[in-house]
Scaffold this motif. Structure first.
Motif, short mmCIF file in Angstrom:
data_model
loop_
_atom_site.label_atom_id
_atom_site.label_comp_id
_atom_site.label_asym_id
_atom_site.label_seq_id
_atom_site.Cartn_x
_atom_site.Cartn_y
_atom_site.Cartn_z
N VAL B 144 53.36 54.81 43.22
CA VAL B 144 52.84 53.67 43.98
C VAL B 144 53.13 53.91 45.46
N PRO B 145 52.27 53.37 46.34
CA PRO B 145 52.56 53.52 47.76
C PRO B 145 53.70 52.60 48.19
N LEU B 146 54.46 53.08 49.17
CA LEU B 146 55.64 52.37 49.63
C LEU B 146 55.26 51.10 50.36
N ASN B 147 56.12 50.06 50.29
CA ASN B 147 55.97 48.86 51.12
C ASN B 147 54.64 48.18 50.98
N SER B 148 53.99 48.34 49.86
CA SER B 148 52.64 47.81 49.71
C SER B 148 52.62 46.89 48.51
N PRO B 149 52.14 45.65 48.66
CA PRO B 149 52.12 44.76 47.49
C PRO B 149 51.22 45.33 46.41
N THR B 150 51.78 45.49 45.23
CA THR B 150 51.06 46.10 44.12
C THR B 150 51.05 45.13 42.97
N ARG B 151 49.86 44.93 42.41
CA ARG B 151 49.75 44.08 41.23
C ARG B 151 49.72 44.97 40.02
N ILE B 152 50.42 44.59 38.96
CA ILE B 152 50.37 45.39 37.74
C ILE B 152 49.99 44.48 36.58
N LEU B 153 48.96 44.88 35.85
CA LEU B 153 48.47 44.12 34.70
C LEU B 153 48.95 44.84 33.45
N ILE B 154 49.62 44.11 32.60
CA ILE B 154 50.33 44.74 31.49
C ILE B 154 49.77 44.22 30.18
N SER B 155 49.45 45.15 29.30
CA SER B 155 48.99 44.75 27.98
C SER B 155 49.38 45.85 27.01
N ALA B 156 49.01 45.67 25.75
CA ALA B 156 49.40 46.67 24.75
C ALA B 156 48.22 46.93 23.85
N ASP B 157 48.28 48.09 23.22
CA ASP B 157 47.18 48.52 22.39
C ASP B 157 47.39 48.24 20.92
N ASP B 158 48.66 48.10 20.51
CA ASP B 158 48.92 48.00 19.08
C ASP B 158 49.95 46.92 18.76
N VAL B 159 51.18 47.10 19.21
CA VAL B 159 52.24 46.13 18.89
C VAL B 159 52.85 45.67 20.21
N ALA B 213 57.95 55.68 44.22
CA ALA B 213 57.40 55.07 45.43
C ALA B 213 57.39 56.12 46.54
N VAL B 214 56.19 56.36 47.09
CA VAL B 214 56.02 57.39 48.10
C VAL B 214 55.19 56.82 49.24
N PRO B 215 55.25 57.44 50.43
CA PRO B 215 54.37 56.98 51.51
C PRO B 215 52.91 57.11 51.14
#
Lengths: 96, 230
Positions: B144-159, B213-215
């Motif tokens: 992910v880029p540093l210092n940047s607001p990141t949204r993460i959507l989390i789900s699952a495929d099985d259990v 986290a990287v530039p």
């Protein structure tokens, strides 16, 4: 003897008078009533707010069946915001 | 990452985790003070030769030990609610990543601009290079880029799974058929480890999460390189 009574009574007014007499003899109960009553009042008010203001709740199935589809981008639905000012947000989504 | 015989939280890598750390310090100090007081009172009561059999009640002390705990609880509740609402704020993320839990690996999709997706398997212990961490390293990291607001959507495929990275202060269940959203900002560059946090079968302990986290330029180079590989 905190809860001794002279005769059994069930009317609410008599109960309140008894409580007031006990409070005069034991003023230490006043903070207790204040905090417990205040906590109960705050919980009930928040529940009422959730029931009436939360867009996930639909009371009137005929006139307002799905209020969660009519969200405004500028309105603050949460009770408290720390950093966000919803009135300053831009509305950059299309209308339906 | 965690180190052996660690007692406290891992160092914070996001502003939310810093808030959580400070709140924990604040609350733990209150807890220590109360426990010390109670322990002192217990020892004093047990080791004294003074007895007074005629004390029945006292209004003053009752008022004190109603008011003081109530104020302490308010002192704990107000910062706690503030952090709770703070964690819910997702202010204009620059990047959206989808993390899907499978048995027994995570897959990440960066589909904002191009179609980048890859799987992230744990590196088996016998394949570790010197200096790598056992049961924590993966073959592909979520960059992910540093210092940047990141949204993460989390789900699952099985259990059920759960995507957790303690340094960022994130734990969100991956439920099949449901999309959970959380956001973070990495405030310092580095590699942050986490592990699947919902029992999901035989290899539940062997599907870790690594966030790097990287530039921004490095992130752009990495994503171009990943796109060419797939």
């Amino acid at each position: 003897r905190l809860f001794c009574r002279e005769k059994a009574d069930f009317s609410d007014v008599k109960m309140l008078l008894t409580i007031r007499k006990q409070l005069r003899n034991h003023p230490a109960l006043i903070p207790l009533f204040f905090f417990i009553g205040g906590g109960a009042a705050m919980s009930l008010m928040y529940l009422a707010r959730l029931g009436l203001r939360n867009p996930d709740v639909s009371w009137d199935r005929k006139n307002n069946p799905e209020p969660w589809n009519k969200l405004s981008p500028n309105y603050q639905y949460k009770f408290f915001t720390v950093n966000m000012d919803y009135s300053k947000l831009k509305k950059d989504r299309p209308d339906f | 990452m965690a180190h052996p015989s660690q007692l406290g939280f891992q160092d914070a890598a996001s502003p939310v985790m810093e808030e959580l750390l400070h709140f924990h310090d604040h609350t733990l100090m209150i807890v220590f003070l109360i426990s010390t007081l109670v322990l002192y009172i217990i020892v004093a009561m047990v080791t004294t030769k003074l007895t007074d059999k005629l004390i029945l009640d006292s209004q003053v002390i009752e008022i004190i030990w109603t008011l003081l705990p109530a104020m302490i609880l308010i002192l704990i509740a107000l910062p706690s609610l503030r952090i709770l609402y703070l964690m819910d704020e997702i202010n204009d993320p620059h990047l959206t990543i989808k993390a899907m839990g499978h048995q027994w690996y995570w897959s990440y999709e960066y589909t904002d601009y191009e179609d980048l997706g890859f799987d992230s398997y744990m590196i088996p212990t016998q394949d570790l290079a010197p200096g790598q961490f056992r049961l924590l390293e993966t073959d592909h990291r979520m960059v992910v880029p540093l210092n940047s607001p990141t949204r993460i959507l989390i789900s699952a495929d099985d259990v059920l799974h759960s995507w957790a990275v303690p340094s960022l202060g994130i734990k969100m269940d991956a439920v099949p058929g449901r999309l959970n959203q959380t956001a973070f900002i990495t405030s310092r560059p580095g590699v942050f480890f986490g592990q699947c946090s919902e029992i999901c079968g035989a290899n539940h302990s062997f599907m870790p999460i690594v966030v790097e986290a990287v530039p921004l330029e490095h992130f752009e180079n990495w994503s171009s390189m990943m796109l060419q590989d797939t």
